[in-house]
Every structure is written in C-alpha cells, then in structure tokens.
Design an enzyme around this catalytic site. Sequence first.
Site, PDB file in Angstrom:
ATOM      1  N   ASP A  12       9.394   2.651  -0.013  1.00 10.05           N
ATOM      2  CA  ASP A  12       8.356   3.290   0.789  1.00 10.05           C
ATOM      3  C   ASP A  12       8.571   2.907   2.256  1.00 10.05           C
ATOM      4  O   ASP A  12       8.331   1.772   2.656  1.00 10.05           O
ATOM      5  CB  ASP A  12       6.981   2.829   0.296  1.00 10.05           C
ATOM      6  CG  ASP A  12       5.830   3.495   1.023  1.00 10.05           C
ATOM      7  OD1 ASP A  12       6.064   4.099   2.086  1.00 10.05           O
ATOM      8  OD2 ASP A  12       4.687   3.396   0.541  1.00 10.05           O
ATOM      9  N   TYR A  64       0.847  -1.190   0.000  1.00  4.80           N
ATOM     10  CA  TYR A  64       0.000   0.000   0.000  1.00  4.80           C
ATOM     11  C   TYR A  64       0.881   1.239   0.000  1.00  4.80           C
ATOM     12  O   TYR A  64       1.798   1.365   0.830  1.00  4.80           O
ATOM     13  CB  TYR A  64      -0.898   0.015   1.245  1.00  4.80           C
ATOM     14  CG  TYR A  64      -1.805   1.208   1.319  1.00  4.80           C
ATOM     15  CD1 TYR A  64      -2.873   1.358   0.445  1.00  4.80           C
ATOM     16  CD2 TYR A  64      -1.590   2.199   2.279  1.00  4.80           C
ATOM     17  CE1 TYR A  64      -3.713   2.469   0.522  1.00  4.80           C
ATOM     18  CE2 TYR A  64      -2.424   3.305   2.362  1.00  4.80           C
ATOM     19  CZ  TYR A  64      -3.481   3.432   1.477  1.00  4.80           C
ATOM     20  OH  TYR A  64      -4.300   4.532   1.548  1.00  4.80           O
ATOM     21  N   LYS A  86       4.352   9.085   9.123  1.00  4.22           N
ATOM     22  CA  LYS A  86       4.124   8.571  10.468  1.00  4.22           C
ATOM     23  C   LYS A  86       5.104   9.148  11.498  1.00  4.22           C
ATOM     24  O   LYS A  86       4.922  10.248  11.972  1.00  4.22           O
ATOM     25  CB  LYS A  86       4.185   7.038  10.479  1.00  4.22           C
ATOM     26  CG  LYS A  86       3.379   6.352   9.384  1.00  4.22           C
ATOM     27  CD  LYS A  86       1.902   6.552   9.509  1.00  4.22           C
ATOM     28  CE  LYS A  86       1.140   5.751   8.478  1.00  4.22           C
ATOM     29  NZ  LYS A  86      -0.293   6.015   8.471  1.00  4.22           N
TER      30      LYS A  86
END
Length: 461
Positions: A253, A158, A295
């Site tokens: 990522d 994702y 995050k």
Amino acid sequence: MSDTTSNAPHAPATNQQSFDRARGVLPGGVNSPVRAFGSVGGTPRFYVKASGSYVTDVEGRSYIDLVNSWGPAILGHAHPEVIDAVQQAASRGLGFGASTPAETELAELVRARISVGGVSPIERLRLVSTGTEATMTAIRLARGATGRRLLVKFAGHYHGHSDGLLAEAGSGLATLSMPGSAGVTAETAAQTLVIEYNNVAALEQVFAEHGHDIAGVIFEAAAANMGVLAPQPGFNETIVRIAHEHGALAISDEVLTGFRVDPAGYWGLDARAAAVASPEAPEARWVPDLFTFGKVIGGGMPLAALGGSARIMELLAPLGPVYQAGTLSGNPVAVAAGLATLQLADDAVYSRLNQVAETLATETSAALSAEGVEHVVQHAGNLFSFVFSGAEPLSFADVKEQQGYRYAPFFHSMLESGVSLPPSVFEAWFVSAAHDDGVVSKIVEALPAAAKAAAGASAPE
C-alpha cells in the site's frame, strides 16, 4: 426579474460559526473524522483558499501548511501549471463515462516511474477514485487470483475504511480510540488476521497456522498512519518472501508514500538504498505482486490506482472474472491534475522535500529536547513525525504507549503561531516544494513556544 441569489446562504464569518452550521447537516460537522479536532480539541479550521505553502481560513487568517491535503500537494497548493491543466481539462468536459487518451498516458508514466535496476513491476494499472477503492480492489483481486479467503494485515496499518480492514488500523481510529467499526459483521472481520508490525516471528506463525487459506498480505510500504514508522531493515522483503513461499500475494500500500518519498515511492527508495549498499546486485530486493496508489497520483483530485503484473491485473474485468467498475474512474479532470503533478515532480522537487523535512525534523527535535520533552523522531524518507516516548517504537502497541497528551498543546501553540500541523499525533507531517527558506524559518521560530507548551502538559486523570 427576481434576484435568484437573495435566498442563498451567506458564508459564516468565523470558524466556530462554520463548525456550528456544519454540525447541523454533517455528522460531527465533518466529512472525514480527523478534521473534527477530536484528538487535539478546540475549533477546527474551515479553509477557503490555499496557495503555495499557505492555507487561509474563513476568518481570513493564513497558516503555513504541514498537512498539504494529507500528501497530494507535493508541489505546494494551487501550482499554476497544475491549475492550468485542470482548467483546460474541465473546459473540454467534466467527464464522459468513456475512456480518454490521458488515462493511458498516466498509466504509462506510472509504469516508467516505478522502475529500479531494470525491475519494473507495474505492467498494468487500473485507475479508481480513492485509496480505499484501490486497496479494496487489490484484496478482491488477491482472493480471485488464489481462490483463498483470508487476509493478513499489520496492527496500526491503515488501508482505507472498507469492511475487514478497520481492526487495529491506526490513523483516525487511533485518534478516536476505536478498536474497529460498528457495522462490520463478525464474519467479515474474521477473514482478516491482524498481527504485530515488524515482527517476523508473528508473520511466520500466522502462515504456519493458516498459510493454505491466506490469499494475501497487505502492508503499508512504510507505516504512516500511526505516526511514521518505517519497516525494520529487510522486513518488507521478508513479507514478500514468506507470502510467496505459501502461494499468497503481497500487496504494498503506497497510497501515502507513493511518488512522495521518491519518484518510485517507498519501494523505489528502498531499492535505491539497497543498490547503493550492494552495487554488485543493484536489482530490487523485494517486489510486491500488487501496488496501491493515491494522494500524489491525483495531484489533489479524487484519483487512485492499483497496479501489478499483467498476469494478475488481467484477472480484472473485462478480461477476467474479478469485477470492478466506477463511473468516475479515470475522470479526465483528475487525470489531468495527476499527470501535471507527476510531470513536474522532478529531482529538484524531491531534493527540496528531503531538505525541508530534515531541517524541520531536526529543529523540532532540538526544541523538544531543550524543554526536556522525551521524544523520538520517526522518518520514512521525507515523511516524519514524533513519538512522545523515550524508546524507539517498533509496533502500534509501542506507539500507543507514548505520552500523546503532550501533542494537543504543542499543536495549538503552533496553530496560534500560524502553522497548521496534522490534528493528531498519529499522523505524518507533510512538506512541499513550496516551503521556501523564509517559510521554514517562520516554522522554526514557532517551535520553542510549542515545545514549552508540550513540556507543561499534564497527563489526563
């Protein structure tokens, strides 16, 4: 003088009332799909406060939190020094629409942390507001750098909700059993080639067939949106090598893993492990062209970034032809939260995270085994999750074959015992440095009943 607060709405007294009210104005009653409890059923909790390892809902009930804002609360919620940094920044102004010195300080800190064995791949950093924005920009940059149009991604990885990245994307889409998204045109979807994760032959084949037109490969450094699924040994290195052999870029990522599983993210964790295994060659075995972060880098505030070599990153405007902009990019309050979080995330913090994660993974596995529940524990550093299967999964297809129906009763049993888990079997569990021994013991005490509930679950007809 009239009472200006007399018409203000009162906060609902229960979670159900909060959900009912939210559904009157928010699609599905939420602003991010997995929050709706669609995978596990029941009423989602509406939180009003968090501190340390606990969150508190509108009914005043507190829960030990193993979601931790999906990763950013690495120090625990509302760490006093982070809150103080945010309050000081806010007191000077919420945003200026101009540059601040703190943006440079954060970029320098990131560059210093992403360094192993003399290899420091972050020469330039661009701050943005969300992980989706970071990956979207990285892909645009790869296309701008190569002049090519196609992108390769892996099923179950994702990378945010931008067009072209939602096919076989795991996480919320897996939870909702959706193959992609309406509103994405066929022409856009056709520019993304989706292949099986941990499959070198598939990677070699897609480049053999389309290599001349592939701008880049984007991959989670360790998959954490189909549950945790780490790459097979050497797989990330193979991605980078094959991409470079064909003139394409490799985009790692690390929105989830960055600064959580190691001070230098999963890339650093992997590089350190390689250095221990081969001390005669301590340098990093694989170095992506671009990294994306989110995050933890924002400490719980809306902040993300992409970074890489100066040669590639300076293709971004204002120096180069690849355009990206954002009014809130590098927002001073968010930067203050990120700076404070990274400065406080020292070796002791990572040691505690690793210890707590190992204990909880081991104890949960033991409880499930005691009830005869087939499962596999999946690790990527201090990220972990469980697959309800007797065989170790290697791909998204393997993960989807599990007995996922066992997770909902497990989840609700833990919730009733005062432990908040991710409301989907396709998500990682997140611990924090605030999870002390007493908190860990309370979690462990709740596991036998939850395991019994999982064992008693029946497959849907």
